[in-house]
Each structure stands twice: as C-alpha cells, then as structure tokens.
Design a protein around this motif. Structure first.
Motif, mmCIF file in Angstrom:
data_model
loop_
_atom_site.group_PDB
_atom_site.id
_atom_site.type_symbol
_atom_site.label_atom_id
_atom_site.label_comp_id
_atom_site.label_asym_id
_atom_site.label_seq_id
_atom_site.Cartn_x
_atom_site.Cartn_y
_atom_site.Cartn_z
ATOM 1 N N ASN A 90 0.836 -1.199 0.000
ATOM 2 C CA ASN A 90 0.000 0.000 0.000
ATOM 3 C C ASN A 90 0.869 1.247 0.000
ATOM 4 O O ASN A 90 0.584 2.216 -0.703
ATOM 5 N N GLN A 91 1.952 1.234 0.791
ATOM 6 C CA GLN A 91 2.861 2.371 0.856
ATOM 7 C C GLN A 91 3.514 2.608 -0.505
ATOM 8 O O GLN A 91 3.601 3.747 -0.978
ATOM 9 N N LYS A 94 0.847 3.964 -2.983
ATOM 10 C CA LYS A 94 0.491 5.349 -2.664
ATOM 11 C C LYS A 94 1.628 6.296 -3.046
ATOM 12 O O LYS A 94 1.395 7.365 -3.614
ATOM 13 N N GLN A 95 2.859 5.911 -2.751
ATOM 14 C CA GLN A 95 4.019 6.735 -3.096
ATOM 15 C C GLN A 95 4.103 6.942 -4.607
ATOM 16 O O GLN A 95 4.315 8.056 -5.090
ATOM 17 N N THR A 113 10.881 1.890 -1.378
ATOM 18 C CA THR A 113 10.298 2.589 -0.234
ATOM 19 C C THR A 113 11.241 2.456 0.953
ATOM 20 O O THR A 113 12.105 1.577 0.980
#
Length: 155
Positions: A90-91, A94-95, A113
């Motif tokens: 998810n990170q 989203k990034q 990330t």
C-alpha cells in the motif's frame, strides 16, 4: 482482538466494535485493519467520550459507557489480509500515485520505499498492480475500496 497503536488490548472497552468486525470476517481469517475509533456527540467528534470509554474497560461500566457513547470504527486501510502484510505494498502504491498522479506502472517497474525501520525495500509494483487488477473479481469489497482510494483504476 482490538488493539491500540501501542498494542493495548481494547476489546473489552469496545466489544461492540470487535463483535461487528468478527461478524463481517470469516472466523479463520487473519486480517488487520488500520483505523480510528470515534465517538460522536451531537454533530462533533468527542475525544473525551472516547477516553471515558477507555476508562471503563470492563463489566457493567463498559456496557453502560457503550450504551451512552456508542463508538464507530473508521477503517483507513486493510494492512494484513489472510496473514499477508499489505502495508508495504500500500505504501509503495500510494508513493507511486502521489509522484505520478496515476496508478499505472510498466509491468517491470520496481518501487523503492523506506520502512519505519529506515530500511530501503524494493517492490515489484508493476507486476503487483497487474495482479491486483486481474484478481479484481476475487478481492474483498474492502480491498477494492482501499485500492481505489490510492488511485487504482479497474478498467
């Protein structure tokens, strides 16, 4: 089980939330959701009522507080689904979306990330996005909603 960010068990204080969550998930599912408990008082959020609910965690006091100040759970993200930790994906998604303005990456795209532990990780995001799209019919409504919220387009 309902836990705070610090790991405190809050199930007894908010048993109606735990019961509602269990009613919506199969009993053998290992699912984690990130969200916020809120208590409404009139037309405003009442943080002090939430604190009062926490102060009355057990027995008759907890039941009376639940009747007086019912709580609601606002879920932001599914972070673990059937034992799989989705937070890093998810990170990464989203990034990518925040940088590119879309959630369409070449199949071989790798997104880097940095986790909470300050370790850099690589995610084969292009392949993951393609896999999520191809499995859309089998994903839970919560998962579809979560992916849509971070920019997934299904067509």
């Amino acid at each position: 089980m309902l836990r705070s960010r610090q790991g405190t068990d809050m199930t007894a204080a908010f048993s109606e939330i735990a019961d509602a969550a269990l009613a919506q998930l199969p009993a053998d599912t290992d699912t984690g959701r990130d969200g916020e408990l809120v208590v409404w008082e009139g037309e405003r959020l009442a943080f002090e009522r939430l604190q009062q609910r926490l102060a009355r965690r057990r027995g008759a006091g907890a039941a009376a507080a639940a009747r007086a100040w019912p709580a609601h759970l606002v879920v932001f993200a599914v972070v673990r689904l059937e034992g799989a930790d989705l937070a890093p994906w998810n990170q990464a998604a989203k990034q990518f979306y925040e940088r590119e303005g879309r959630l369409q990456a070449p199949r071989k795209h790798v997104e880097r990330t940095v986790g909470e532990d300050q370790e850099e990780r690589e995610h084969k995001l292009g392949a993951w996005i393609g896999n999520q799209r191809s499995r859309a019919a089998t994903l839970s409504p919560e998962r579809v909603e979560q992916l849509s919220a971070i920019g997934m387009r299904w067509a």
